[in-house]
Design an enzyme around this catalytic site. Structure first.
Site, PDB file in Angstrom:
ATOM      1  CG  ASP A   1       7.388 -26.499  86.441  1.00 20.52           C
ATOM      2  OD1 ASP A   1       7.025 -25.745  87.355  1.00 20.52           O
ATOM      3  OD2 ASP A   1       6.736 -26.680  85.409  1.00 20.52           O
TER       4      ASP A   1
ATOM      5  N   GLY B   1       7.435 -35.982  77.611  1.00 16.60           N
ATOM      6  CA  GLY B   1       6.748 -34.729  77.880  1.00 16.60           C
ATOM      7  C   GLY B   1       7.340 -34.012  79.076  1.00 16.60           C
ATOM      8  CG  HIS B   2       6.096 -30.564  82.378  1.00 16.25           C
ATOM      9  ND1 HIS B   2       6.988 -29.553  82.078  1.00 16.25           N
ATOM     10  CD2 HIS B   2       5.688 -30.343  83.658  1.00 16.25           C
ATOM     11  CE1 HIS B   2       7.105 -28.748  83.142  1.00 16.25           C
ATOM     12  NE2 HIS B   2       6.337 -29.219  84.109  1.00 16.25           N
ATOM     13  CG  PHE B   3       5.510 -34.582  85.304  1.00 20.94           C
ATOM     14  CD1 PHE B   3       6.195 -34.231  86.456  1.00 20.94           C
ATOM     15  CD2 PHE B   3       4.351 -33.887  84.984  1.00 20.94           C
ATOM     16  CE1 PHE B   3       5.736 -33.208  87.289  1.00 20.94           C
ATOM     17  CE2 PHE B   3       3.881 -32.866  85.805  1.00 20.94           C
ATOM     18  CZ  PHE B   3       4.570 -32.528  86.962  1.00 20.94           C
TER      19      PHE B   3
ATOM     20  CG  ASP C   1       7.756 -29.715  78.822  1.00 20.41           C
ATOM     21  OD1 ASP C   1       6.566 -29.335  78.824  1.00 20.41           O
ATOM     22  OD2 ASP C   1       8.520 -29.572  79.799  1.00 20.41           O
TER      23      ASP C   1
END
Length: 289
Positions: free
Chosen positions: A105, A266-268, A240
């Site tokens: 990120d 997902g994102h994490f 994500d």
């Protein structure tokens, strides 16, 4: 005390306290772990433990995040250029001559500035939702890019990203049902506690606005990939919806020899796929010259 034990340390860079986690023998290959929004070095806590036997790991909190200093926006110009400058200062202070980068990120524009300026010092790149191509932007970014053009008109909508609901969504969205139970609730609660500090909203709004200028750096990042061919490991959550899987695939254009893993995450992704990611990193790092 064993090198395997994580140490929680603070350095002073340009008069600002920078908190960082460190574990592993400094004689081993170093991996510099750079977190994203709205997190901190806490997101790497389990990866550090998993890799400390064979690697030296350093994970700082960016200014305005985690346990690092959070000067008001009137006293510090919050920009990705300045976050990079502080990170470079920490690298110098710790004497990290050569290191691999793990970028997630916000950690991507910071880490890729460092790598493209110091290509001889960066041994490899590991990217987990660490974007370097316009293909990676999803509709999630529409309001943020609108905010970049007109802050006043879009601030109320952007502020919704500072709520507990939004923070929890970042952790749980795109995660298979059978892996939701692997996510520690304190992860999003700790991130939320950081966002809820008085004055942090102004910090985050400024960084959201400044993010637009990271895209100006993409040509230089991509030229660095083509010219210096850093070994690349992609461990990206294919579900994500912040940095989409197309952003992972785009790395193939300039680094076709990279190793690509799109995980059902997902994102994490480290919260739900720690075992897979740590094994990929271990094997990848051992293959480096």
């Amino acid at each position: 005390m064993s090198h395997l034990t994580t140490r929680y340390r603070t350095a002073v860079v340009d008069g600002l306290e920078v908190f960082y986690r460190e574990a592993g023998d400094p004689a081993n290959p170093t991996l510099l772990l750079l977190h994203g929004f709205p997190s901190s070095s806490h997101m790497f806590r389990n990866l550090i433990t998993a890799l400390a036997d064979r690697h030296h790991l350093v994970a700082p909190d960016h200014i305005g995040f985690g346990q690092s200093a959070m000067p008001p926006v009137s006293e510090f110009a919050y920009s990705f250029d300045n976050l990079t400058r502080i990170t470079e200062g920490l690298v110098e202070q710790l004497g990290l001559e050569r290191f691999a980068l793990y970028i997630h990120d916000y950690g991507a524009p910071i880490g890729l500035r460092i790598a493209s300026r110091n290509p001889e010092r960066v041994t490899a790149l590991v990217t987990q939702s660490g974007n370097a191509y316009v293909e990676g932007f999803t509709p999630f970014w529409d309001v943020l890019f609108a905010h970049a053009k007109d802050r006043a008109a879009n601030e109320a909508e952007v502020r919704k990203l500072f709520t507990l609901e939004a923070t929890k969504w970042q952790y749980t969205h795109g995660v298979p049902a059978d892996r939701l139970e692997l996510i520690a609730p304190e992860a999003w609660l700790l991130d939320q506690a950081g966002l809820d500090r008085p004055g942090n909203d102004a910090v985050q709004l400024q960084l959201f606005w400044d993010y637009q200028f990271n895209l100006d750096g993409y040509p230089a990042f991509q030229e660095y990939f083509r010219t210096h061919r850093p070994p690349l490991l992609v461990t990206w959550g294919r579900n994500d919806e912040i940095f989409g899987a197309a952003g992972a695939e785009a790395y193939r254009r300039d680094l076709p020899d990279g190793e690509f893993h799109l995980l059902d995450a997902g994102h994490f992704a480290l919260e739900t796929h720690l075992e897979e990611i740590s094994q990929y990193i271990r094997a990848f790092m051992e293959r480096l010259p």
